[in-house]
Design a protein around this motif. Sequence first.
Motif, PDB file in Angstrom:
ATOM      1  N   LEU A  97      55.973  70.561  66.946  1.00  0.00           N
ATOM      2  CA  LEU A  97      56.817  69.336  66.775  1.00  0.00           C
ATOM      3  C   LEU A  97      55.914  68.071  66.864  1.00  0.00           C
ATOM      4  N   THR A  98      55.864  66.538  66.821  1.00  0.00           N
ATOM      5  CA  THR A  98      55.705  65.667  67.869  1.00  0.00           C
ATOM      6  C   THR A  98      56.941  64.792  68.752  1.00  0.00           C
ATOM      7  N   VAL A  99      56.288  64.080  69.357  1.00  0.00           N
ATOM      8  CA  VAL A  99      57.557  63.397  69.769  1.00  0.00           C
ATOM      9  C   VAL A  99      59.086  63.145  68.853  1.00  0.00           C
ATOM     10  N   ALA A 100      58.275  61.826  67.957  1.00  0.00           N
ATOM     11  CA  ALA A 100      59.584  61.884  67.239  1.00  0.00           C
ATOM     12  C   ALA A 100      60.195  62.723  66.280  1.00  0.00           C
ATOM     13  N   GLY A 101      59.105  63.708  65.531  1.00  0.00           N
ATOM     14  CA  GLY A 101      59.999  64.940  65.469  1.00  0.00           C
ATOM     15  C   GLY A 101      61.007  65.525  66.685  1.00  0.00           C
ATOM     16  N   ASN A 102      60.644  66.255  67.296  1.00  0.00           N
ATOM     17  CA  ASN A 102      61.504  66.066  68.540  1.00  0.00           C
ATOM     18  C   ASN A 102      62.845  65.652  69.060  1.00  0.00           C
ATOM     19  N   ILE A 103      62.679  64.375  69.013  1.00  0.00           N
ATOM     20  CA  ILE A 103      63.903  63.256  68.860  1.00  0.00           C
ATOM     21  C   ILE A 103      65.045  63.577  67.793  1.00  0.00           C
ATOM     22  N   GLY A 126      60.758  54.684  77.172  1.00  0.00           N
ATOM     23  CA  GLY A 126      59.683  54.607  77.412  1.00  0.00           C
ATOM     24  C   GLY A 126      58.735  56.299  77.029  1.00  0.00           C
ATOM     25  N   LEU A 127      58.777  56.771  75.814  1.00  0.00           N
ATOM     26  CA  LEU A 127      58.336  56.934  74.950  1.00  0.00           C
ATOM     27  C   LEU A 127      58.235  56.442  74.292  1.00  0.00           C
ATOM     28  N   GLY A 128      58.238  55.099  73.492  1.00  0.00           N
ATOM     29  CA  GLY A 128      57.527  54.601  72.889  1.00  0.00           C
ATOM     30  C   GLY A 128      55.765  55.012  71.544  1.00  0.00           C
ATOM     31  N   PRO A 129      54.775  54.461  73.035  1.00  0.00           N
ATOM     32  CA  PRO A 129      53.841  55.105  73.327  1.00  0.00           C
ATOM     33  C   PRO A 129      52.873  56.007  72.572  1.00  0.00           C
ATOM     34  N   HIS A 130      54.251  57.173  73.272  1.00  0.00           N
ATOM     35  CA  HIS A 130      53.952  58.811  72.994  1.00  0.00           C
ATOM     36  C   HIS A 130      54.566  59.464  71.560  1.00  0.00           C
ATOM     37  N   LEU A 131      54.896  58.874  70.522  1.00  0.00           N
ATOM     38  CA  LEU A 131      55.778  59.433  69.511  1.00  0.00           C
ATOM     39  C   LEU A 131      55.150  60.074  68.756  1.00  0.00           C
TER      40      LEU A 131
END
Length: 216
Positions: A97-103, A126-131
Amino acid sequence: MLLSLSDVTKTYPEATAPVLRGVSMTLQAGEMLALTGESGSGKSTLLHLVGGLDSATSGVVAIDGTDLTPLDDAGRAALRRGTLGVIFQQFNLIPSLTVAGNIAFQARLAGCHDPDRTERLASRLGLGPHLDKYPEQLSGGQQQRVAIARTLAPQPRLVLADEPTGNLDEATADTVFDLLCELVSETGAALILVTHSQRLAARMPRQLHLASGQLT
């Protein structure tokens, strides 16, 4: 009273002595507590009992007045989806899963996924650029921030953090610690932070020390 432990003991069949011996404590809603102790003192065991990941040998562990002892696996899992949030030292992110998917993962399980909240949490951490990135593309500190966001997304009432900065260098650990405490405080959740760092524990409003299976 959000959490109550009354005369809790835990003994493993292969152990020569109890890991926990008559532990009693309470935690109010919104209260933040650091739990310290030497390796093997029973800190993680205590956290696992509170989180419904293990069962006490005797005594009562109650959350919001509900005794965890008679709950089956499904009941405890439901508790972890809604009332409880757990942050581990090892991140435990889902690599596919991506960062967005994990969150979003935990909130989806709890049936309370809010895309706007996911985006706000990511931005604050600080995760906006890494979603759109995957866990393997992130640093250790970034992965732990994702784990924090995933835990807080369903807005749990009690957050359990087991050595959440243990795998991070001191500077990164301080940043992650500050963000965790700030975000938990804003949601009004209670926090139990297990840590071997006396320096971080001293910054918490309340501290308890576990030694030889007993709280001091």
